[in-house]
Enzyme design. Structure first.
Site, PDB file in Angstrom:
ATOM      1  N   ASP A  98     -22.895  -6.795 -23.916  1.00 38.39           N
ATOM      2  CA  ASP A  98     -21.959  -6.644 -22.798  1.00 38.39           C
ATOM      3  C   ASP A  98     -22.485  -5.494 -21.931  1.00 38.39           C
ATOM      4  O   ASP A  98     -22.654  -4.383 -22.428  1.00 38.39           O
ATOM      5  CB  ASP A  98     -20.568  -6.284 -23.361  1.00 38.39           C
ATOM      6  CG  ASP A  98     -19.454  -6.566 -22.360  1.00 38.39           C
ATOM      7  OD1 ASP A  98     -18.321  -6.867 -22.807  1.00 38.39           O
ATOM      8  OD2 ASP A  98     -19.724  -6.501 -21.148  1.00 38.39           O
ATOM      9  N   ASP A 199     -20.205  -7.360 -17.131  1.00 38.20           N
ATOM     10  CA  ASP A 199     -18.799  -6.989 -16.976  1.00 38.20           C
ATOM     11  C   ASP A 199     -18.398  -6.831 -15.496  1.00 38.20           C
ATOM     12  O   ASP A 199     -19.124  -6.190 -14.729  1.00 38.20           O
ATOM     13  CB  ASP A 199     -18.594  -5.646 -17.690  1.00 38.20           C
ATOM     14  CG  ASP A 199     -17.175  -5.166 -17.599  1.00 38.20           C
ATOM     15  OD1 ASP A 199     -16.315  -5.799 -18.216  1.00 38.20           O
ATOM     16  OD2 ASP A 199     -16.915  -4.184 -16.873  1.00 38.20           O
ATOM     17  N   GLU A 255     -18.729 -12.004 -15.863  1.00 38.29           N
ATOM     18  CA  GLU A 255     -17.272 -12.011 -15.969  1.00 38.29           C
ATOM     19  C   GLU A 255     -16.760 -11.949 -14.537  1.00 38.29           C
ATOM     20  O   GLU A 255     -17.065 -10.992 -13.816  1.00 38.29           O
ATOM     21  CB  GLU A 255     -16.743 -10.812 -16.745  1.00 38.29           C
ATOM     22  CG  GLU A 255     -15.240 -10.884 -16.913  1.00 38.29           C
ATOM     23  CD  GLU A 255     -14.563  -9.545 -16.949  1.00 38.29           C
ATOM     24  OE1 GLU A 255     -15.078  -8.610 -16.302  1.00 38.29           O
ATOM     25  OE2 GLU A 255     -13.532  -9.417 -17.615  1.00 38.29           O
ATOM     26  N   ASP A 329      -9.368  -9.017 -23.556  1.00 35.16           N
ATOM     27  CA  ASP A 329      -8.511  -8.698 -22.404  1.00 35.16           C
ATOM     28  C   ASP A 329      -7.248  -9.535 -22.358  1.00 35.16           C
ATOM     29  O   ASP A 329      -6.496  -9.465 -21.382  1.00 35.16           O
ATOM     30  CB  ASP A 329      -9.268  -8.953 -21.081  1.00 35.16           C
ATOM     31  CG  ASP A 329     -10.258  -7.842 -20.787  1.00 35.16           C
ATOM     32  OD1 ASP A 329     -11.224  -8.110 -20.048  1.00 35.16           O
ATOM     33  OD2 ASP A 329     -10.079  -6.733 -21.311  1.00 35.16           O
TER      34      ASP A 329
HETATM   35  O1  TEU Z   1     -12.454  -6.657 -17.026  1.00 35.99           O
HETATM   36  C1  TEU Z   1     -12.578  -6.936 -15.628  1.00 35.99           C
HETATM   37  C2  TEU Z   1     -11.243  -7.039 -14.998  1.00 35.99           C
HETATM   38  O2  TEU Z   1     -10.277  -6.794 -15.649  1.00 35.99           O
HETATM   39  C3  TEU Z   1     -11.153  -7.335 -13.535  1.00 35.99           C
HETATM   40  O3  TEU Z   1     -12.307  -8.078 -13.206  1.00 35.99           O
HETATM   41  C4  TEU Z   1      -9.864  -8.099 -13.199  1.00 35.99           C
HETATM   42  O4  TEU Z   1      -9.047  -8.258 -14.297  1.00 35.99           O
HETATM   43  C5  TEU Z   1     -10.136  -9.482 -12.702  1.00 35.99           C
HETATM   44  O5  TEU Z   1     -11.038  -9.408 -11.657  1.00 35.99           O
HETATM   45  C6  TEU Z   1      -8.794 -10.087 -12.246  1.00 35.99           C
HETATM   46  O6  TEU Z   1      -9.038 -11.161 -11.387  1.00 35.99           O
HETATM   47  C7  TEU Z   1     -13.608  -6.014 -17.542  1.00 35.99           C
HETATM   48  C8  TEU Z   1     -13.477  -5.879 -19.043  1.00 35.99           C
HETATM   49  O7  TEU Z   1     -13.388  -7.183 -19.616  1.00 35.99           O
HETATM   50  C9  TEU Z   1     -12.256  -5.059 -19.344  1.00 35.99           C
HETATM   51  O8  TEU Z   1     -12.047  -4.963 -20.762  1.00 35.99           O
HETATM   52  C10 TEU Z   1     -12.467  -3.666 -18.765  1.00 35.99           C
HETATM   53  O9  TEU Z   1     -11.275  -2.909 -18.954  1.00 35.99           O
HETATM   54  C11 TEU Z   1     -12.787  -3.753 -17.269  1.00 35.99           C
HETATM   55  O10 TEU Z   1     -13.765  -4.733 -16.947  1.00 35.99           O
HETATM   56  C12 TEU Z   1     -13.373  -2.419 -16.805  1.00 35.99           C
HETATM   57  O11 TEU Z   1     -14.674  -2.311 -17.330  1.00 35.99           O
END
Ligand code: TEU
Ligand code: CA
Length: 564
Positions: A98, A199, A255, A329
């Site tokens: 990650d 991420d 992501e 998440d």
């Molecule tokens: O999550 C990303 C995230 O939460 C955002 O992209 C948002 O929720 C999304 O765009 C909604 O449409 C990642 C990780 O998976 C999370 O665990 C972390 O807290 C976050 O990034 C910060 O690194």
């Protein structure tokens, strides 16, 4: 369809902090995973996706990195990492890391330098702006509550953080920053890492004019998402990473919030040379009401069938996709999508059937293979997620939400539901640690654990193993076309997977009540043999009226195979 290891494999996601503690500090670590590699291999999975393991002060449990080229002290060191990677490869599995490159920790040396002065070499690695008088540059909120801007007293400017204030956003318009990031990724690729989960990758570009966001009804801050998500420059950065760092042997997974099956091709299109596939958020909030403390009934067609079928029936030029329900998440699969009380085992098995016969790479989140559930009896003091406490001030202390409702909302929707320790046995702390765990184990670990389920022939665990073995044997489940059956059925999700003259028919009753499936004319059940059923009486006892109607019991799932 081009054959790829990451299309044919089944993945297993491990939240390292909660998987296995090997040195008695209450925190999961790399040596704990090494101890459990034979267990992971016994599932039949082919790749392991680890949540971040880089050095971090753990404001956001590793998503705030203070050294991109070292291992978090609590998890071990680079020698442990090398031993883990070797153990994974020796077992003919692969490792996906990650990578958190949208932001760093505020304890990263770059940020410590950047705060020293506006002229510092690293100042422009981050995103700074003057305030407006004593106020931040604009009204953007952050994903974790509060303003997206934090004042740095020393230089009198604000820095941007779309997550916590200890996660300052990196400035990807800066060439040197991009060069440093590419060298970092090459460092891990050079160690033999097989793939990367990027991420929050679609946040790399921001609207640097910092326009105010629309303040929605009841919101304290302006909507910042249109200005920090899926901006055009993200594609330039992804193409640059793909060109300069990754090779065809890597899998690169993004992501990407705000992306769905209709627009994911902008990132995953085969000719775009950006991402191989993306993690979406389609199933994160299924069943979540207007208020987090209210559950709403699942509309199977709208909430699930349309989306999963949409992903499975995209043109192959649009790219690949994962099939996953949970991750770190969101909440536990069987609690959010099944019934973790009355039909725990049956609904967990039905969901496993759906995931492991659908089109796309299955990502099994650790613990889902034994049907781990939400920790729905946690009190406020049991929670650890950093985003909870900012929001508590915003929602409860401001009087907007009662304490009781806020806690009920957490019990139903907090990410910590999916971060409780892996339940290895009925011994203290579920066999995860012999110290006080960083977060309590779910109170049901004596009823739900690996040791007990390895012994139970019809356990959820053994059912997952059976399905994974079927998927590893049956390429129709990987590359077969996807064709829904009885689309309008509001209780049953049924579909065919077709590859050459091989057909697999999958039928899943998604709820806890009897349901009927109408087979289309072109499906003759007598052409099929029942391969897997989640009811113990494995013989095909569904009442089949003139071969056109199949009755299914609560949460009943069946997999039939034909080769005519
Ligand atoms: O999550 C990303 C995230 O939460 C955002 O992209 C948002 O929720 C999304 O765009 C909604 O449409 C990642 C990780 O998976 C999370 O665990 C972390 O807290 C976050 O990034 C910060 O690194
Ligand atoms: Ca430990």
């Amino acid at each position: 369809m081009e054959r790829k290891w990451w299309k044919e494999g089944v993945a297993y996601q491990i939240y390292v902090r909660s998987f296995k503690d090997s040195n008695g500090d209450g925190i999961g670590d790399l040596r704990g995973i090494i101890e459990k590699l034979d267990y992971i291999k016994s599932l039949g999975v082919d790749m392991i996706y680890l949540n971040p393991i880089n050095k971090s002060p753990n404001e956001d449990n590793g998503y705030d990195i203070s050294d991109f080229e070292d291992i978090m002290v609590e998890f071990g060191d680079l020698n442990d990492f090398a031993e883990l990677l070797k153990g994974i490869h020796q077992r003919n599995m692969r490792l996906i890391m990650d990578m958190v490159i949208n932001h760093s920790s505020d304890e990263h040396p770059w940020f410590i330098e950047a705060k020293k002065s506006k002229e510092n070499k690293y100042r422009d690695y981050y995103i700074w702006s003057k305030g407006k008088g004593n106020n931040p540059p604009n009204n953007w909120g952050s994903f974790f509550g509060g303003s997206a801007w934090e004042l740095d007293e020393n230089t009198g400017e604000y820095y941007l953080h779309i997550f916590s204030k200890k996660q300052p956003d990196l400035n990807w318009t800066n060439k040197e920053l991009r060069m440093d990031m590419k060298n970092m990724l090459k460092y891990w690729a050079g160690k033999g890492v097989d793939g990367f989960r990027m991420d929050a990758i679609n946040h790399l570009a921001k609207d640097m004019n910092f326009p105010d966001g629309e303040v929605k009804e009841g919101a304290l801050y302006g909507d910042f998402i249109p200005y920090v998500q899926n901006l055009p420059e993200v594609h330039d950065y992804l193409k640059e990473l793909k060109r300069d760092v990754f090779t065809d042997s890597h899998v690169v997974i993004g992501e990407t919030g705000g992306i769905n099956y209709e627009n994911a091709h902008v990132y995953t299109g085969v000719n775009n040379k950006e991402l191989d596939f993306t993690f979406h958020f389609d199933l994160h909030s299924v069943g979540k009401g207007e208020n987090p403390w209210e559950r709403v009934d699942i509309d199977l067609i709208k909430d699930l069938k349309e989306k999963m079928t949409g992903w499975a029936t995209r043109d192959e030029q649009e790219g690949w996709c994962p099939v996953f329900y949970s991750n770190h998440d969101t909440t536990r699969t069987v609690s959010r999508l099944g019934d973790d009380k009355k039909y725990h085992k049956l609904s967990a098995k039905m969901l496993a059937t759906l995931q492991l016969t659908h089109k796309g790479t299955p990502f099994i989140y650790y613990g889902d293979e034994i049907g781990m559930t939400n920790a729905d009896d946690f009190k406020l003091e049991d929670y650890r997620d950093t985003s909870i406490f900012t929001r508590y001030c915003e929602c409860v202390l401001s009087g907007m939400v009662s304490h009781e409702n806020y806690i009920k909302g957490l019990n139903l929707t907090s990410r910590d539901n999916s971060r409780t320790p892996m339940q290895w046995s009925d011994r203290e702390n579920a066999g995860f640690t012999n110290a006080t765990p960083w977060i309590n184990a779910n109170s049901n670990y004596q009823e739900i654990n690996v040791e007990q389920q390895e012994k139970e022939y019809d356990s959820i665990l053994n059912f997952y193993k059976k399905l994974i073995a079927l998927r590893n044997k049956e390429l129709t489940l990987v590359y077969g076309d996807f064709k829904e059956v009885d689309k309008e059925n509001t209780s049953i999700y049924a579909y065919l997977r077709i590859l050459g003259n091989k057909k697999v028919l999958v039928i899943c009753n998604f709820f806890g009540k009897d349901a009927q499936l109408k087979l289309s004319e072109d499906i003759l059940l007598s052409d099929f043999k029942l391969e897997v059923c989640n009811y113990e009486d494995n013989e095909d006892n569904s009442l089949i009226e003139n071969e056109r109607i199949i009755n299914l019991r609560p949460y009943e799932s069946k997999v039939y195979i034909s080769e005519i």
